[in-house]
Enzyme design. Structure first.
Site, short mmCIF file in Angstrom:
data_model
loop_
_atom_site.label_atom_id
_atom_site.label_comp_id
_atom_site.label_asym_id
_atom_site.label_seq_id
_atom_site.Cartn_x
_atom_site.Cartn_y
_atom_site.Cartn_z
N ASN A 50 0.09 -16.04 23.23
CA ASN A 50 0.66 -15.04 22.33
C ASN A 50 1.85 -14.34 22.98
O ASN A 50 1.88 -14.13 24.20
CB ASN A 50 -0.39 -14.03 21.83
CG ASN A 50 -1.17 -13.34 22.93
OD1 ASN A 50 -1.35 -13.88 24.01
ND2 ASN A 50 -1.63 -12.14 22.64
N GLU A 52 4.05 -10.99 22.26
CA GLU A 52 4.16 -9.77 21.44
C GLU A 52 5.58 -9.22 21.46
O GLU A 52 6.46 -9.75 22.13
CB GLU A 52 3.15 -8.73 21.96
CG GLU A 52 1.72 -9.25 21.83
CD GLU A 52 0.65 -8.24 22.18
OE1 GLU A 52 0.97 -7.23 22.83
OE2 GLU A 52 -0.51 -8.49 21.80
N CYS A 61 1.27 -15.44 17.52
CA CYS A 61 -0.05 -15.77 18.08
C CYS A 61 0.03 -17.05 18.92
O CYS A 61 0.92 -17.88 18.74
CB CYS A 61 -1.06 -16.01 16.97
SG CYS A 61 -1.49 -14.56 16.01
N GLU A 63 -1.80 -19.68 18.79
CA GLU A 63 -1.95 -20.91 18.00
C GLU A 63 -0.61 -21.37 17.44
O GLU A 63 -0.26 -22.54 17.50
CB GLU A 63 -2.93 -20.66 16.84
CG GLU A 63 -4.35 -20.37 17.27
CD GLU A 63 -4.64 -18.89 17.48
OE1 GLU A 63 -3.71 -18.14 17.88
OE2 GLU A 63 -5.79 -18.49 17.25
N CYS A 96 -6.23 -16.24 13.27
CA CYS A 96 -5.98 -15.28 12.18
C CYS A 96 -5.60 -16.05 10.91
O CYS A 96 -5.34 -17.25 10.94
CB CYS A 96 -4.88 -14.29 12.58
SG CYS A 96 -3.21 -14.97 12.48
N CYS A 99 -2.28 -18.00 11.04
CA CYS A 99 -2.37 -19.21 11.87
C CYS A 99 -3.18 -20.30 11.16
O CYS A 99 -2.87 -21.48 11.29
CB CYS A 99 -2.97 -18.89 13.23
SG CYS A 99 -1.81 -17.98 14.28
N1 THU Z 1 -3.89 -13.21 18.71
C1 THU Z 1 -3.67 -14.53 18.95
O1 THU Z 1 -2.72 -14.90 19.67
N2 THU Z 1 -4.52 -15.42 18.39
C2 THU Z 1 -5.64 -15.09 17.69
O2 THU Z 1 -6.37 -15.98 17.27
C3 THU Z 1 -5.96 -13.69 17.43
C4 THU Z 1 -4.92 -12.72 17.83
C5 THU Z 1 -3.02 -12.22 19.39
C6 THU Z 1 -2.02 -11.53 18.56
C7 THU Z 1 -1.79 -10.25 19.36
O3 THU Z 1 -0.84 -10.52 20.37
C8 THU Z 1 -3.12 -9.99 20.03
O4 THU Z 1 -3.83 -11.21 19.96
C9 THU Z 1 -3.94 -8.89 19.40
O5 THU Z 1 -4.07 -9.07 18.04
#
Ligand code: THU
Length: 136
Positions: A50, A52, A61, A63, A96, A99
């Site tokens: 991920n 941000e 994310c 994925e 999520c 994704c």
């Molecule tokens: N996140 C992911 O990368 N994948 C997931 O399956 C769930 C959430 C990340 C997004 C964000 O950077 C952090 O987790 C918190 O939501």
């Protein structure tokens, strides 16, 4: 559409790759580091973490990073057979909604490995995203 069968050895390989790439995550806002690994129909493995952003909604994310990296590296003929996702806190975490839709685009038969409420789980993407949207 039948879901792909994945051996335990391949599943573990994907989960290991997801845990490893998790360390590269840029997650200073949530402190929730996530890694993902996909297996393609050609047997290749691609990973993502991920990423941000100060403008929170721009976050990508793990994925989707893995899927976009795969396409950048190997082209758009991507077929995802399996995807594993891991997080540094070992808490329940499935892909999520956004994704799920992106996974479905490139892997309507994909199987997803993730941490469920009662431990490790696997689900066909079509269980996580019934009636997924596709134009093609
Ligand atoms: N996140 C992911 O990368 N994948 C997931 O399956 C769930 C959430 C990340 C997004 C964000 O950077 C952090 O987790 C918190 O939501």
């Amino acid at each position: 559409m039948p879901t792909t069968r994945i051996s335990a050895a391949v599943r573990e390989r994907l989960l290991r790759a997801a845990r490893k790439v998790m360390d590269n995550a840029y997650a200073p806002f949530s402190n929730f580091k996530v890694g993902a690994a996909i297996l393609t129909s050609k047997g290749q493995v691609f990973v993502g973490c991920n990423v941000e952003n100060s403008s929170y909604g721009m976050t990508n994310c793990a994925e989707r990073t893995a899927i976009f990296s795969a396409i950048a590296k190997a082209g758009p003929e991507l077929e995802i057979r399996a995807l594993a996702v891991a997080n540094a806190q070992g808490v329940p975490c499935s892909p999520c909604g956004a994704c799920r839709q992106v996974i479905y685009e490139f892997g309507p038969r994909a199987v997803i490995f993730y941490q469920g409420k009662n431990g490790p789980k696997q689900s066909p993407i079509t269980d996580l995203l019934p009636e997924g949207f596709r134009l093609l």
